[in-house]
Structures are given as structure tokens and as C-alpha cells.
Design a protein around this motif. Structure first.
Motif, short mmCIF file in Angstrom:
data_model
loop_
_atom_site.label_atom_id
_atom_site.label_comp_id
_atom_site.label_asym_id
_atom_site.label_seq_id
_atom_site.Cartn_x
_atom_site.Cartn_y
_atom_site.Cartn_z
N ASP A 1 2.70 49.14 54.88
CA ASP A 1 3.98 48.51 55.22
C ASP A 1 4.07 48.29 56.72
O ASP A 1 4.11 49.25 57.50
N VAL B 1 7.53 60.33 57.02
CA VAL B 1 8.70 60.15 56.17
C VAL B 1 8.54 58.88 55.34
O VAL B 1 8.87 58.84 54.15
N ARG B 2 7.99 57.82 55.94
CA ARG B 2 7.79 56.58 55.20
C ARG B 2 6.83 56.80 54.03
O ARG B 2 7.07 56.35 52.91
N ASN C 1 9.31 48.03 50.07
CA ASN C 1 10.02 49.09 49.37
C ASN C 1 11.29 49.40 50.15
O ASN C 1 11.30 50.19 51.10
N GLU D 1 -1.96 53.48 51.03
CA GLU D 1 -1.35 52.28 50.45
C GLU D 1 0.08 52.11 50.99
O GLU D 1 0.48 51.01 51.34
N GLU D 2 0.81 53.27 51.09
CA GLU D 2 2.18 53.19 51.60
C GLU D 2 2.20 52.74 53.06
O GLU D 2 3.12 52.06 53.50
N ALA E 1 8.62 59.05 51.39
CA ALA E 1 9.64 58.30 50.67
C ALA E 1 8.99 57.32 49.71
O ALA E 1 9.45 57.14 48.58
N GLY E 2 7.90 56.69 50.16
CA GLY E 2 7.21 55.72 49.31
C GLY E 2 6.61 56.38 48.06
O GLY E 2 6.67 55.84 46.97
N LEU F 1 9.70 57.63 45.84
CA LEU F 1 10.53 56.55 45.29
C LEU F 1 9.69 55.29 45.15
O LEU F 1 9.88 54.33 45.90
N PRO F 2 8.73 55.27 44.23
CA PRO F 2 7.86 54.09 44.13
C PRO F 2 8.64 52.90 43.55
O PRO F 2 9.66 53.07 42.89
N LEU F 3 8.13 51.72 43.85
CA LEU F 3 8.75 50.51 43.28
C LEU F 3 8.47 50.45 41.78
O LEU F 3 7.45 50.95 41.32
N ALA F 4 9.39 49.82 41.07
CA ALA F 4 9.16 49.63 39.64
C ALA F 4 7.93 48.72 39.48
O ALA F 4 7.74 47.80 40.28
N PRO F 5 7.06 49.00 38.49
CA PRO F 5 5.87 48.17 38.34
C PRO F 5 6.25 46.72 38.01
O PRO F 5 7.23 46.46 37.31
N VAL F 6 5.48 45.77 38.54
CA VAL F 6 5.76 44.35 38.31
C VAL F 6 5.26 43.99 36.90
O VAL F 6 4.14 44.38 36.54
N ARG G 1 4.59 44.78 48.52
CA ARG G 1 5.99 44.43 48.34
C ARG G 1 6.83 45.36 49.20
O ARG G 1 6.46 46.51 49.41
N THR H 1 13.42 55.87 55.88
CA THR H 1 12.65 55.99 57.12
C THR H 1 13.51 55.61 58.32
O THR H 1 13.51 56.30 59.35
N ARG I 1 14.12 50.97 49.55
CA ARG I 1 14.68 52.33 49.56
C ARG I 1 13.91 53.23 50.55
O ARG I 1 14.50 53.94 51.35
N ALA I 2 12.57 53.15 50.46
CA ALA I 2 11.76 53.97 51.37
C ALA I 2 12.01 53.58 52.82
O ALA I 2 12.12 54.43 53.71
#
Lengths: 590, 167
Positions: free
Chosen positions: B17, B51-52, A18, B13-14, B55-56, B59-64, A16, A25, A20-21
Motif C-alpha cells: 500500500d 500498525v498498517r 484497504n 503484501e500489506e 490492521a491489514g 481487517l482484511p478486505l472482503a474477497p472479490v 485495492r 494507521t 479501514r486499515a
């Protein structure tokens, strides 16, 4: 297998986004790239040290080149040309420069390879790293010639004699002088420049050594150390009027003499480069830029270039990209070099230089020049011997008989411009520096003026040989103190002049050096009388006045006095010149 | 040891993206355009990726929320609804009554929270699922495409700006 397990299943759902990240960046990337852009936004500045005679021309070429927007590695390039006399450049480069120094040169373009060899030798002596690359290109050339005023040249030509160093010595030692050619011009007088600074001076010295040893091949250490060779060189030096620190200074004096109709009285021949003769003849004795008019009018008495029959040395202008530059500057330097070789070479030829094949430009007319390349080209000695030859000059040069007069008036206690010491302190340093540069058998005396005594000056030390210690004079200079007397500048100059004249030493350079600060404060001596006394000296018994001014106020008077004799004027009020360098220039005349 | 490994896995995992890759490529190119040294070009790309990741992780995403699970029977009905069949047609096909299908539909609707249209959206259409690709292949391909897009944008802007500056 383990890796496959670590990476997880093949068909995991897409990640998904992100937001904000990603925003963080993106912001970071923007800032980082902007910083890099800002950090590299300044141009690459390429500092080029150029010798005097081509410096203004090169500055003009560099400006036009900068306007074309040259780039290296996507960064703009700015070429900055500094005028540094070849010998000064050599001396300055014999020390290590910090890489952060913005004035450190990237390219050194002296007038001749001779200086490059000397630098290599001097750096090796001091165990410094080699900054000279294995390969460097020689872009333009100008042979050393013996230049004579047109009338004298005609007299020599019609006698059918061949002009060379041997001829020069014979003529210089002939007590008849010009009467040998049935001409009324007195003794033969040679103009030469200081071989420690000037290329012409250094090449003339090597040429003289070659002639003395009777060889056109490489000089050997045995040649240079032979007594008869040294005597020959000393003989040639003896006919020198006075040494100039640069050709420009010398030719400027000649132009002034010509202006007052006495070019033939000032000098019979000067050892200079072809380019200098070209510039002098069009009214540009200091080799400035003629755009389109030259700074001065063309002289009445043009110079004619003679190519010494024994062969001559050629100022070959090596373009040296110093080893300490980084790759960006190296590329920029190489690009500028390409520009000089292709687009600008014609410009140099038009300005009196020859190209790499020694073919002359349109300006070198057959009337004053030989358009053919010189027949014999003298080989440069090996670097260690070259250094030895250069060093030998101080013991062979014509000796000085000089009186130094220092202003010790109250005004000398004011602080010098942009410096935290008094002018008197600077003058004392200058004088001590001068003493250090002279030889034990130079004769020096010291006077002070603006003193309280009954005479306009005070004799601190009578004229006499410096001696090996040099300590007495140095100690006297050290103890000088400011006084409150009136400044009787003209009376002092006249008295000093008469004093040197009364005990004139014909085989020495006779001179008065005045270190002054301010105008004359009312003496009985008339300025114009003094000027004409200095001017109307017999050419064979001249006492020259060299002046150094510490304030703008006194510049004009001191300048006129020095031009009358003619000697030379040096301005210490000019903050760009260090006092040590000025004094070095003054002392170069002896 | 295990904690470090897990942190590493989360970092990787981050990096899945594609936009992280695209930004890194675009930053490196922009640094090159602005006359950066080689080390600056490499450093800016690495820093952007770092940085990505940071930041990831911070600031993780809220769990689905877990998707409502349909039984196999409910799933079959949902697929048929998504295909656009009426309840009567479905009942015919499955040899059962329309009432039974109506009841099942109501149960599915309650689980998902919506009407027939929502059911169709939930189970997807009848078109065959695309072949699953490996995730890193997907990331690299999409990231490269996006990076190329950003780079060409940058190149255009750079040329426009130097032309304006040169005027």
C-alpha cells in the motif's frame, strides 16, 4: 531467483485500498506524533551556576537572551541562572548528582580557574569521575587588588611606598600603625574573606604565599611548607579584622560604617577584586544590578585599588560546560556562551569587568584604578598544592574568642518553617556544626538565655580552648532543653558583650554569637543604650556581635544589634537557607 | 515454518500500500518538526508501518467475486463492441450473420449483467494496455510522491502555526 518467486509475478494487479486499515494507521500516526510533540514541548532548561558578583548581571543578560527565543534541535532554550558562591559551588560539585535532579548545573561559571583546579583535585581524591572538560573558555577577568579608603590611599601614595603583600605585613605588624604616616587612624586593619568560599580570599591567600616565598613563579611544595613562609602568612592573617563569607557582606559593613562616618575606623585595606571596588564606589556593595540607579548612594569615602607590586592573581571566570550534560544541553550551553562572548561582553565591561585581553571598560576611571593590565600575573600552583594551600588556612587564620548564646525559651519548641523539627533542635544542630568547624585552639564559651535563674542567662560552659576532643562543648549542646523563663535578650547581649570584653584577646577575633527567636521581653537594659554601647567601641578593641534569627519577629532587633557592633546578621527564618549553610557563613567570620 | 513464511508474505503484501509508506514518511517528518529525538523519529515511522500491517492482517478486505469468464469468441465480440462498432459491422468483419452477433451480445450481457456500455467498461477500450511495472516500483514511487505531498502540507501547517503562536 528465489526472491523473484517469493515476490510474485511482475504484473500483479495494483492492491485495492484497504480503507479501514488506512484509517487505523492514520489515527495511530496522529496520536504517536502528538505524543512526541507533547513530550518534547517543554523548553530545554540550562542551569547556570554563577558566582556572586556577576550573578544579577548575568540573570539580566539571560532574561534578555531568553526573550530572543533561542532554540536547539528545534526546541526552545531557557537559561536559568543560580547564584552559587564559587567555593560553595566547588564543594557542591565534589559529590555526584543524579541526572534527574533539576537543580543539577549544566554550566558552572565560578569566578576563577582556581576553583576548577580545586574541584578536579578534590574529585580525583574521592575517586569520582572527571566532570571538567579539557577545554573551557575564560570570558571576563578581574584582578585581585588591595583596596584602601581614599584618604588612606593618599597618605600611602604621598609617602612614596609601594603597596604589596610584603608592605602589608610590615605595616600590619608595626605597633605604631597609622601614626607612622602621622595619621590618627589607629592600627592597620585588614579585611579578608574566607578562602574556602570566596575567590578574593583564596587568591589573597595564594598571593600572600607567593610574597612570603618571594617568587612570582609557580609555588613549590617546599615553599609552602617552609616555616618562615608560614609565619609570614600567619602574620598577615593576624591583622585581619574579621573574615567575611563573601566580599558583599564585608563591603556592606564598610558601607554602613561609611554611612555613619567611620569608614576609616572599620578597615584600612580589603583584598577584593577590581570589580568589587568598582561596584562599591558607585553605591553597590553587594554587586546587585544598577538599573539605572544603584541600590545605595555612593559612599563618601571611595576605595582606591592598588595592584600588589609582587604581582597579583586574576579572577578569570571560566565558563565550564560540565561533562555530564547531554548533547542538547551542550549545544544550548555553547550557544549561550557565544552570546556572552559577542553581544554581552560590552555589558560586562561597562559593569567593571575586563575582557579576555584584560582591557578595561569605560567605568574603571584612572582616579581609582590602573587601566593598564597588571604587570605581573602570578601563576597558579599545581592542583594538589593548591588544595594544600587552601587547607592550610584553617591552621593559619586568626583565632576566635567567641561566646555563643542560644535562646532556649518555650517558643523555641515550635516547629521550624517547612521542617519537622523544633527550632531548638535546629539551633543545637547549628551550634554543633559550628563547633565542628572550629580549631582546637579557638576559644569558645556557651550561654543559654530565656532561662529560669536569677540572672538573664545561664553559663553552660565558660570560654576556653575547644581542645582536641571538642567533646565537652558538643555534649553540653546536646543536652540543652527548653525552659520557661522570660526572654531578656538585651540584658544577655550586654552581659555577653561585657564578659568577652573583660577578657579581650587582642590577637583574636572577639565576638558574641546570638541565636535568637523573638523580641526582648522587658529587661532593664535600654535597646538604644545597648546599640550605642556596641557602636562606641574603640576600633582596636572591638567585640563584634553576630546574630542569627529564627523568627521574623526578632529579625529587626537582632539585625540592628549586629549592625551596631558591626558584625553580621543571618536570617534563619528564610527557608531558602539551610541552617548548616548559615552557620558556615557565621563561622566564616572567624 | 511454512506458516511463518506465509504470514511474512501476507505482511509484505500489506506493505504494497503506497499510503502506508506515505504516512510513515509524514509521521517521521512531523516528529522531527516537533523536536523529537532521533530514535523517536525512526520509531514512529517503523510503528506506523507495523500498525498498517497489523490492521491489514486483522481487517482484511472482503474477497472479490471472481470475474465472469468470457469465452475467446465472446471476448473478441466484446472488444469489437467496446470499440464502438455496430452489430452489422461486426458481422461483416467476421463473415457471419447479424443475428449470430445479436445472440452472442445477449449472452455476454447476461454474464456481465448489463447492456452494451457495461460490456465496453468490462473489457476496456481499444487503447493499448500500459506496460506492466513491478509492484514494488509502483508502491515506492506512489508512496514517495504521496509522502512528499503530506510533508509539504505538514511544513506549511507547522509554519503557519508557529507564526500564530509567536504573535
Amino acid at each position: 531467483m528465489t526472491l523473484a518467486r517469493l515476490l510474485g509475478p511482475t504484473d500483479r494487479p495494483g492492491p485495492r485500498t484497504n480503507l479501514r486499515a488506512l484509517a487505523i494507521t492514520a489515527a495511530f500516526a496522529f496520536v504517536a506524533v502528538s505524543l512526541i510533540g507533547y513530550g518534547n514541548s517543554g523548553c530545554v532548561s540550562l542551569v547556570v551556576w554563577s558566582s556572586n558578583e556577576k550573578s544579577q548581571l548575568l540573570q539580566d543578560i539571560a532574561e534578555k537572551y531568553n526573550d530572543t527565543g533561542p532554540t536547539v534541535d528545534r526546541r526552545c532554550v531557557r537559561v536559568q541562572v543560580s547564584t552559587v558562591a564559587s567555593g560553595d559551588g566547588e564543594a557542591a560539585l565534589t559529590r555526584d548528582w543524579s541526572p534527574g535532579d533539576a537543580t543539577r548545573p549544566d554550566v558552572w561559571w565560578p569566578a576563577a580557574t582556581t576553583w576548577v583546579l580545586l574541584l578536579k583535585e578534590h574529585r580525583a581524591e574521592r575517586r569520582l569521575s572527571d566532570i571538567i572538560p579539557a577545554v573551557y573558555q575564560k570570558l571576563i577577568q578581574s584582578p585581585l587588588v588591595i583596596a584602601m579608603p581614599e584618604h588612606m590611599a593618599d597618605a600611602v601614595k604621598s609617602s612614596g611606598e609601594v603597596v604589596g603583600w610584603t608592605w602589608l605585613l610590615k605595616f600590619a605588624q608595626d605597633p605604631q600603625g597609622w601614626s607612622r604616616y602621622e595619621k590618627p587612624w589607629g592600627h592597620f586593619r585588614l579585611g579578608k574573606t574566607n578562602p574556602m568560599i570566596s575567590t578574593s580570599g583564596l587568591h589573597a591567600l595564594i598571593g600572600t604565599y607567593n610574597a612570603a616565598a618571594g617568587t612570582t613563579g609557580q609555588l613549590t611544595p617546599e615553599d609552602v611548607r617552609r616555616d618562615d613562609v608560614r609565619a609570614f602568612v600567619r602574620g598577615v592573617e593576624r591583622s585581619v579584622v574579621h573574615y567575611g563569607e563573601s566580599v558583599a557582606r564585608f563591603l556592606d559593613n564598610l558601607w554602613n560604617a561609611d554611612d555613619s562616618g567611620d569608614a576609616l575606623g572599620y578597615v584600612s585595606a580589603v583584598a577584593v577584586e577590581e570589580k568589587h571596588v568598582f561596584d562599591y564606589n558607585r553605591g553597590n556593595p553587594e554587586s546587585l544590578l544598577c538599573d539605572p540607579l544603584c541600590p545605595q548612594v555612593a559612599p563618601q569615602e571611595k576605595l582606591v585599588a592598588f595592584y600588589p607590586s609582587e604581582g597579583t592573581l586574576i579572577a578569570d571566570h571560566p565558563y565550564v560546560i560540565l561533562n555530564w550534560v547531554d548533547s542538547v544541553h551542550r549545544q544550548a550551553a555553547a550557544d549561550f556562551q557565544r552570546h556572552l562572548e559577542s553581544d554581552a561582553i560590552q555589558r560586562f565591561q561597562e559593569e567593571g569587568f575586563r575582557d579576555q585581553n584584560l582591557s578595561a571598560g569605560p567605568g574603571l576611571s584612572t582616579k581609582y584604578f590602573d587601566r593598564q593590565p597588571p604587570r605581573t600575573r602570578l601563576l597558579l600552583p599545581d592542583p594538589p598544592l593548591l588544595a594544600e594551600i587552601q587547607a592550610s588556612w584553617s591552621s593559619l587564620r586568626k583565632r576566635a574568642h567567641v561566646l555563643i548564646a542560644i535562646d532556649v525559651g518555650r517558643s523555641m519548641t515550635t516547629l521550624a518553617q517547612e521542617q519537622s523539627v523544633t527550632k531548638l533542635e535546629l539551633a543545637k544542630r547549628a551550634a554543633s556544626d559550628a563547633v565542628g568547624r572550629l580549631e582546637p585552639d579557638d576559644e569558645v564559651g556557651l550561654w543559654t538565655f530565656s532561662t529560669n535563674g536569677d540572672k538573664p542567662y545561664r553559663e553552660v560552659l565558660p570560654i576556653g580552648p575547644l581542645g582536641t576532643g571538642k567533646s565537652e562543648l558538643a555534649r553540653r549542646i546536646e543536652t540543652l532543653e527548653a525552659e520557661d523563663g522570660t526572654r531578656q535578650l538585651f540584658a544577655t547581649v550586654l552581659a555577653g558583650f561585657d564578659h568577652v570584653r573583660s577578657r579581650l584577646a587582642p590577637d583574636r577575633i572577639n565576638a558574641v554569637v546570638v541565636l535568637g527567636n523573638g523580641v526582648d521581653e522587658g529587661t532593664q537594659v535600654n535597646f538604644y543604650d545597648l546599640q550605642s554601647t556596641l557602636r562606641r567601641q574603640s576600633n582596636d578593641q572591638r567585640v563584634r556581635v553576630f546574630t542569627l534569627s529564627y523568627s521574623a519577629a526578632s529579625s529587626s532587633q537582632l539585625r540592628q544589634l549586629s549592625e551596631a557592633s558591626p558584625g553580621a546578621f543571618y536570617n534563619a527564618a528564610d527557608p531558602t537557607k539551610t541552617i548548616a549553610k548559615l552557620m558556615r557563613d557565621v563561622i566564616s567570620n572567624f | 515454518m511454512r506458516a511463518i513464511l506465509e504470514l511474512l508474505m501476507r505482511a509484505i503484501e500489506e506493505l504494497r500500500d503506497p499510503w502506508a509508506l506515505a504516512f510513515a514518511a509524514a509521521s517521521a517528518y512531523a516528529a522531527y518538526l516537533f523536536g523529537g529525538h532521533d530514535w523517536q523519529i525512526v520509531a514512529v515511522a517503523v510503528a506506523v508501518l507495523a500498525v498498517r500491517v497489523a490492521a491489514g492482517l486483522l481487517l482484511p478486505l472482503a474477497p472479490v467475486p471472481p470475474a465472469p469468464r468470457l469465452t475467446s469468441e465472446e471476448y473478441v465480440i466484446a472488444r469489437l463492441i467496446a470499440r464502438g462498432l455496430t452489430n452489422t459491422q461486426i458481422a461483416d468483419q467476421l463473415k457471419t450473420t447479424t443475428r449470430a452477433i445479436d445472440r452472442l451480445e445477449a449472452r455476454i450481457g447476461a454474464k456481465i449483467g448489463g447492456g452494451r456500455d457495461d460490456i465496453a467498461r468490462h473489457v476496456g477500450t481499444s487503447t493499448p494496455e500500459p506496460q506492466p511495472r513491478h509492484w514494488y516500483e509502483r508502491t515506492v514511487v506512489r508512496g514517495t510522491l504521496a509522502g512528499a505531498g503530506l510533508i509539504s502540507l505538514m511544513w506549511t501547517l507547522y509554519n503557519i502555526s508557529i507564526r500564530i503562536l509567536a504573535r
